[in-house]
Design an enzyme around this catalytic site. Structure first.
Site, PDB file in Angstrom:
ATOM      1  N   ARG A   1       0.747  -1.391   0.017  1.00 23.47           N
ATOM      2  CA  ARG A   1      -0.054  -0.049   0.094  1.00 23.47           C
ATOM      3  C   ARG A   1       0.863   1.231   0.116  1.00 23.47           C
ATOM      4  NH1 ARG A   1      -5.111  -1.917   1.747  1.00 23.47           N
ATOM      5  NH2 ARG A   1      -5.963   0.138   0.891  1.00 23.47           N
TER       6      ARG A   1
ATOM      7  N   ARG B   1     -14.425  -3.767  10.818  1.00 25.34           N
ATOM      8  CA  ARG B   1     -13.670  -2.590  10.101  1.00 25.34           C
ATOM      9  C   ARG B   1     -14.768  -1.851   8.917  1.00 25.34           C
ATOM     10  NH1 ARG B   1      -7.468  -2.498   9.479  1.00 25.34           N
ATOM     11  NH2 ARG B   1      -8.489  -0.393   8.947  1.00 25.34           N
TER      12      ARG B   1
END
Ligand code: EPZ
Length: 419
Positions: A125, A400
């Site tokens: 990422r 989440r």
């Protein structure tokens, strides 16, 4: 297998009934970050009360923007104070999307110090595309002691070509550009519906963002933005997950509030696989019933097949007849659900970015572990279709990004309980 919480699913029940989709996590996070830019008192509505959203609210309050969850999934914002420019380490490492605050802090203060967001289970990422965009706008960037330090005398509009249509980079640069001096043109921009939602929110506050949803976005910098109440779009990934739940259990489910044009690739692939889908103006009906057959999917930036639906669709291919090939082109490590599906009797072979799924007649309940958010959804879908009992561990990943998914499935008849 130690875990904080787990789900027990007894599969084989065709899901029936109506379910309402929640607000989009991946629209709520950038829009809440954009509240740093937008002064005044206003309410963001249809915000899913997810763990990641709560992390972003903590982030806003730590930066001087008062943000609190109010009745009925709203967030009340009061932005009338000086903005602090250091984002707390423990919040950024808890959720990499916290890096969305970099552009807004820069635009408001000219100086931002944000911890390097970590990678996660699905990939490293990186944020190089974000930083390259800021640099083009006159920002000096240094990375030291795990922090990205960004400083500018004057944020200036620029023509920016994104090497990859990164969703986060498009959003971060767009937000910074709303208060820059002059015009910013983002080329090769991401076109996801969440980009359009962010642009609509910014424009409702007096920004000038044109072309969101296309590959070229033009932003005319303004001196100040002032907030209006705004409602967030439905969560297309939750909608897609519920659609697959209906198809994989051969049920009949109406997902109220779903926008078909946000999930077109999945609609096409589910129809190709033999599911029936009716699009109404207030939602989408998915009904299975007949035999599901295998199809191939390849994840691409919007409007291609969404990477966030790859794991869930793979669960469906496990019980379809024939061989399906899944190609993951966006993230380098997004096949961690494969080993857990194999524990349930799936026949899958991974070769680099491709998974070859040989449909089996039946999956069997097993003990499985969630490694990342969407893999968790895939294992629940597999449990709904499997014969016998599946125990799903690691729910901390699931909460989440999914609000109340077990209860939503239970309301459709699924035999699912959590401990
Ligand atoms: C957003 O992540 C979503 N998250 C992701 O959803 C989603 O999978 C992803 O977009 C792709 O659609 C949020 O919106 C909060 P990217 P983002 O930048 O912005 C590479 C979920 O499950 N890249 O479009 O981080 C990157 O490594 C999550 O809800 C760079 O190389 O995604 C990846 O391979 C998972 N340099 C690809 O681009 C950069 O500077 C796509 O990433 C930025 C990205």
């Amino acid at each position: 297998m130690p875990t904080k919480s787990r789900l027990f699913i007894t599969g084989g029940v065709p899901l029936q009934g109506t379910v309402v989709s929640s607000g989009a996590k991946n629209a709520a996070l950038p829009i809440l970050a954009a509240c740093i830019l937008v002064k005044g008192q206003y309410t963001i509505k249809n915000v899913p009360p997810l763990k990641d959203v709560m992390t972003m609210l903590k982030m806003l309050n730590s930066l001087g923007v008062r943000a609190e969850l109010i009745q009925g999934n709203g967030v009340m914002i009061i932005n009338d104070r000086k903005i602090r420019h250091i984002a707390p380490y423990e919040l950024v490492t808890a959720m990499r999307a916290s890096f969305f605050v970099a552009g807004p802090i820069l635009a408001r203060t000219g100086f931002a110090k944000v911890p390097l967001p970590g990678g996660c289970a699905i990939g490293t990422r990186p944020i190089d595309i974000h930083l390259k965009g800021f640099k083009s706008m006159g920002v000096d960037i240094s990375v030291e002691h795990g922090f990205v330090q960004m400083l500018t005398q004057q944020l200036t509009g620029a023509r920016i070509y994104l090497d990859f249509p990164s969703v986060g980079a498009t959003e971060n640069v767009m937000m910074a550009a709303t208060l820059a001096v002059g015009t910013t043109i983002i080329e090769n921009a991401a076109q996801e519906p969440e980009i359009i939602d962010l642009a609509n929110f910014l424009n409702s506050a007096g920004a000038s963002v044109k072309g969101a949803g296309t590959s070229t976005i033009t932003i005319e910098g303004q001196s100040e933005l002032r907030g209006q109440n705004y409602a967030i779009i439905p969560d297309r990934v939750e909608v897609g997950t519920l659609m697959i739940a209906a198809a994989i259990t051969k049920g009949d489910v109406f997902i109220e509030g779903a926008y078909a044009d946000h999930i077109e690739p999945l609609i096409r692939k589910l129809k190709e696989a033999g599911a029936s889908i009716d699009v109404h103006n207030n939602g989408i009906r998915v009904y299975g019933g007949n035999e599901l057959n295998s199809v191939d999917i390849e994840t691409m930036p919007f409007p291609g097949f969404p990477t966030d639906m790859q794991a869930q669709f793979m669960s469906l291919l496990c019980v379809a007849s024939g061989t399906g090939i899944v190609t993951e082109t966006i993230f380098e490590n997004r096949f961690m659900h494969v080993n857990e599906l194999i524990r349930m009797g799936a026949n899958i072979r991974v070769d680099q970015r491709q998974a070859i799924i040989q449909g089996v007649g039946q999956l069997y309940g097993a003990e499985v572990k969630i490694t990342d958010l969407r893999a968790g959804a895939a294992l629940i879908l597999a449990g709904l279709a499997a014969s016998g009992k599946t125990s799903v561990y690691g729910l901390e990943h699931l909460i989440r990004g999914y609000h109340d998914l077990p209860n939503k499935l239970q309301s459709l008849g699924a035999n699912i309980t959590s401990q």
